[in-house]
Design a protein around this motif. Structure first.
Motif, PDB file in Angstrom:
ATOM      1  N   HIS A  65       1.123  -1.349   0.016  1.00  0.00           N
ATOM      2  CA  HIS A  65       0.398   0.185  -0.220  1.00  0.00           C
ATOM      3  C   HIS A  65       0.860   0.995  -0.257  1.00  0.00           C
ATOM      4  O   HIS A  65       1.630   1.221  -0.161  1.00  0.00           O
ATOM      5  CB  HIS A  65      -0.694   0.051   1.473  1.00  0.00           C
ATOM      6  N   HIS A  66       0.309   2.036   0.137  1.00  0.00           N
ATOM      7  CA  HIS A  66       1.157   3.390   0.105  1.00  0.00           C
ATOM      8  C   HIS A  66      -0.261   4.673   0.480  1.00  0.00           C
ATOM      9  O   HIS A  66      -0.894   4.716   0.471  1.00  0.00           O
ATOM     10  CB  HIS A  66       1.569   3.923  -1.448  1.00  0.00           C
ATOM     11  N   HIS A  67       0.592   5.522   1.138  1.00  0.00           N
ATOM     12  CA  HIS A  67       0.318   6.531   1.779  1.00  0.00           C
ATOM     13  C   HIS A  67       0.686   7.945   1.330  1.00  0.00           C
ATOM     14  O   HIS A  67       0.706   8.005   0.369  1.00  0.00           O
ATOM     15  CB  HIS A  67      -0.012   6.978   3.216  1.00  0.00           C
ATOM     16  N   LYS A  68      -0.887   8.900   1.101  1.00  0.00           N
ATOM     17  CA  LYS A  68      -0.213  10.638   0.503  1.00  0.00           C
ATOM     18  C   LYS A  68       0.885  11.656   1.114  1.00  0.00           C
ATOM     19  O   LYS A  68       0.910  12.163   0.829  1.00  0.00           O
ATOM     20  CB  LYS A  68      -1.348  10.674  -0.048  1.00  0.00           C
ATOM     21  N   VAL A  69       1.255  10.859   2.515  1.00  0.00           N
ATOM     22  CA  VAL A  69       1.711  11.107   3.248  1.00  0.00           C
ATOM     23  C   VAL A  69       3.051  10.428   3.459  1.00  0.00           C
ATOM     24  O   VAL A  69       3.164   9.514   3.487  1.00  0.00           O
ATOM     25  CB  VAL A  69       1.715  11.837   4.664  1.00  0.00           C
ATOM     26  N   ALA A  70       4.242  10.776   4.336  1.00  0.00           N
ATOM     27  CA  ALA A  70       5.130  10.105   4.520  1.00  0.00           C
ATOM     28  C   ALA A  70       5.343   9.483   6.050  1.00  0.00           C
ATOM     29  O   ALA A  70       4.197   9.940   6.482  1.00  0.00           O
ATOM     30  CB  ALA A  70       6.568  11.382   5.378  1.00  0.00           C
ATOM     31  N   GLU A  71       5.477   8.585   6.812  1.00  0.00           N
ATOM     32  CA  GLU A  71       5.202   7.566   7.419  1.00  0.00           C
ATOM     33  C   GLU A  71       6.281   7.126   8.154  1.00  0.00           C
ATOM     34  O   GLU A  71       7.377   6.801   7.746  1.00  0.00           O
ATOM     35  CB  GLU A  71       4.408   6.414   6.996  1.00  0.00           C
ATOM     36  N   VAL A  72       6.363   6.801   9.376  1.00  0.00           N
ATOM     37  CA  VAL A  72       7.790   6.949   9.895  1.00  0.00           C
ATOM     38  C   VAL A  72       7.025   6.052  10.761  1.00  0.00           C
ATOM     39  O   VAL A  72       6.273   5.598  11.828  1.00  0.00           O
ATOM     40  CB  VAL A  72       8.035   7.810  11.381  1.00  0.00           C
ATOM     41  N   TYR A  73       8.516   4.418  11.231  1.00  0.00           N
ATOM     42  CA  TYR A  73       8.068   3.793  11.812  1.00  0.00           C
ATOM     43  C   TYR A  73       9.879   3.558  12.906  1.00  0.00           C
ATOM     44  O   TYR A  73      10.267   3.134  12.397  1.00  0.00           O
ATOM     45  CB  TYR A  73       8.421   1.860  11.617  1.00  0.00           C
ATOM     46  N   ILE A  74       8.838   3.686  14.443  1.00  0.00           N
ATOM     47  CA  ILE A  74       9.853   3.088  14.986  1.00  0.00           C
ATOM     48  C   ILE A  74       9.984   2.133  16.052  1.00  0.00           C
ATOM     49  O   ILE A  74       8.485   1.482  16.446  1.00  0.00           O
ATOM     50  CB  ILE A  74      10.548   4.237  15.756  1.00  0.00           C
ATOM     51  N   LEU A  75      11.151   0.755  15.501  1.00  0.00           N
ATOM     52  CA  LEU A  75      10.750  -0.521  16.401  1.00  0.00           C
ATOM     53  C   LEU A  75      10.928  -0.928  18.059  1.00  0.00           C
ATOM     54  O   LEU A  75      12.181  -0.332  17.843  1.00  0.00           O
ATOM     55  CB  LEU A  75      11.545  -1.692  15.483  1.00  0.00           C
TER      56      LEU A  75
ATOM     57  N   GLY B  29      14.117   2.096  13.242  1.00  0.00           N
ATOM     58  CA  GLY B  29      13.672   2.938  12.468  1.00  0.00           C
ATOM     59  C   GLY B  29      13.456   3.194  11.275  1.00  0.00           C
ATOM     60  O   GLY B  29      14.336   2.904  10.535  1.00  0.00           O
ATOM     61  N   ILE B  30      12.513   3.809  10.718  1.00  0.00           N
ATOM     62  CA  ILE B  30      12.586   3.455   8.969  1.00  0.00           C
ATOM     63  C   ILE B  30      11.848   5.525   9.082  1.00  0.00           C
ATOM     64  O   ILE B  30      10.835   5.592   9.150  1.00  0.00           O
ATOM     65  CB  ILE B  30      12.079   2.648   7.810  1.00  0.00           C
ATOM     66  N   GLN B  31      11.477   5.873   7.586  1.00  0.00           N
ATOM     67  CA  GLN B  31      10.998   6.706   7.087  1.00  0.00           C
ATOM     68  C   GLN B  31      10.474   6.363   5.403  1.00  0.00           C
ATOM     69  O   GLN B  31      11.090   6.322   5.170  1.00  0.00           O
ATOM     70  CB  GLN B  31      11.464   8.297   7.430  1.00  0.00           C
ATOM     71  N   ILE B  32       9.212   6.548   5.757  1.00  0.00           N
ATOM     72  CA  ILE B  32       8.824   5.784   4.465  1.00  0.00           C
ATOM     73  C   ILE B  32       8.306   6.980   3.416  1.00  0.00           C
ATOM     74  O   ILE B  32       7.004   7.396   3.955  1.00  0.00           O
ATOM     75  CB  ILE B  32       7.630   4.817   4.392  1.00  0.00           C
ATOM     76  N   PRO B  33       8.961   7.627   2.638  1.00  0.00           N
ATOM     77  CA  PRO B  33       8.135   8.494   1.736  1.00  0.00           C
ATOM     78  C   PRO B  33       7.192   8.510   1.198  1.00  0.00           C
ATOM     79  O   PRO B  33       6.837   7.542   1.457  1.00  0.00           O
ATOM     80  CB  PRO B  33       9.448   9.142   0.556  1.00  0.00           C
ATOM     81  N   GLU B  34       6.454   9.768   1.023  1.00  0.00           N
ATOM     82  CA  GLU B  34       4.863  10.127   0.490  1.00  0.00           C
ATOM     83  C   GLU B  34       4.857   9.221  -0.747  1.00  0.00           C
ATOM     84  O   GLU B  34       5.852   8.758  -1.723  1.00  0.00           O
ATOM     85  CB  GLU B  34       4.432  11.531  -0.023  1.00  0.00           C
ATOM     86  N   ASN B  35       3.481   8.639  -1.248  1.00  0.00           N
ATOM     87  CA  ASN B  35       3.172   7.951  -2.359  1.00  0.00           C
ATOM     88  C   ASN B  35       4.280   6.604  -2.553  1.00  0.00           C
ATOM     89  O   ASN B  35       4.567   6.480  -3.450  1.00  0.00           O
ATOM     90  CB  ASN B  35       3.638   9.031  -3.673  1.00  0.00           C
ATOM     91  N   THR B  36       5.062   5.944  -1.703  1.00  0.00           N
ATOM     92  CA  THR B  36       5.980   5.042  -1.871  1.00  0.00           C
ATOM     93  C   THR B  36       5.101   3.478  -1.408  1.00  0.00           C
ATOM     94  O   THR B  36       4.930   3.500  -0.272  1.00  0.00           O
ATOM     95  CB  THR B  36       7.558   5.305  -0.784  1.00  0.00           C
ATOM     96  N   TRP B  37       4.992   2.734  -1.992  1.00  0.00           N
ATOM     97  CA  TRP B  37       4.431   1.816  -2.247  1.00  0.00           C
ATOM     98  C   TRP B  37       5.669   0.580  -1.040  1.00  0.00           C
ATOM     99  O   TRP B  37       6.671   0.569  -1.297  1.00  0.00           O
ATOM    100  CB  TRP B  37       4.136   0.704  -3.064  1.00  0.00           C
TER     101      TRP B  37
END
Length: 135
Positions: free
Chosen positions: A54-64, A94-102
């Motif tokens: 999936h993807h989002h129109k905004v960036a997303e951050v995961y911290i494990l 963790g990781i930052q996933i840029p906006e619109n990244t599948w």
């Protein structure tokens, strides 16, 4: 205003709910409403949970916070283009996933919990879409 302490007891409670869920994951929202400008949540996940590409129109951050997960990104045809293992024991937190990244993830260890942050309000993510795939 009540302070919300994120401790092992809270994580264990969410993990227990994830283990008994048919989805093998459980969210614990720290934001008060889905319309909040900042969506903050804990997400406990077990091996075998299905996280569709999936993807989002905004960036997303995961911290494990604990456990081990693999985060994958994909091109628009559904081909995997990158893979990162998050494991606090190995120094990958963790990781930052840029906006619109599948993207998707695979849970590698029972009891894995991420702290997830993205801009609100909550908008259901686009699954498959032009990819027309489910993972």
């Amino acid at each position: 205003m009540d302070l919300q302490v994120i401790n092992q007891d809270l994580l264990n409670s969410i993990i227990d709910k994830a283990k008994s869920s048919h989805r093998l994951r459980m969210n614990y929202n720290l934001h008060s409403d889905l319309s909040d400008k900042c969506q903050r949540l804990l997400n406990a996940m077990e091996p075998g949970t299905i996280m569709p590409i999936h993807h989002h129109k905004v960036a997303e951050v995961y911290i494990l916070l604990q456990g081990r997960i693999r985060v994958m990104t994909y091109d628009e045809k559904g081909n995997e283009i990158s893979s990162v293992i998050l494991d606090p024991k190995e120094g990958n937190y963790g990781i930052q996933i840029p906006e619109n990244t599948w993207h998707s993830l695979e849970v590698c260890e029972s009891g894995s919990v991420i702290f997830e942050v993205k801009e609100g309000p909550y908008i259901p993510h686009e699954i498959g879409g032009m990819l027309n795939i489910e993972k």
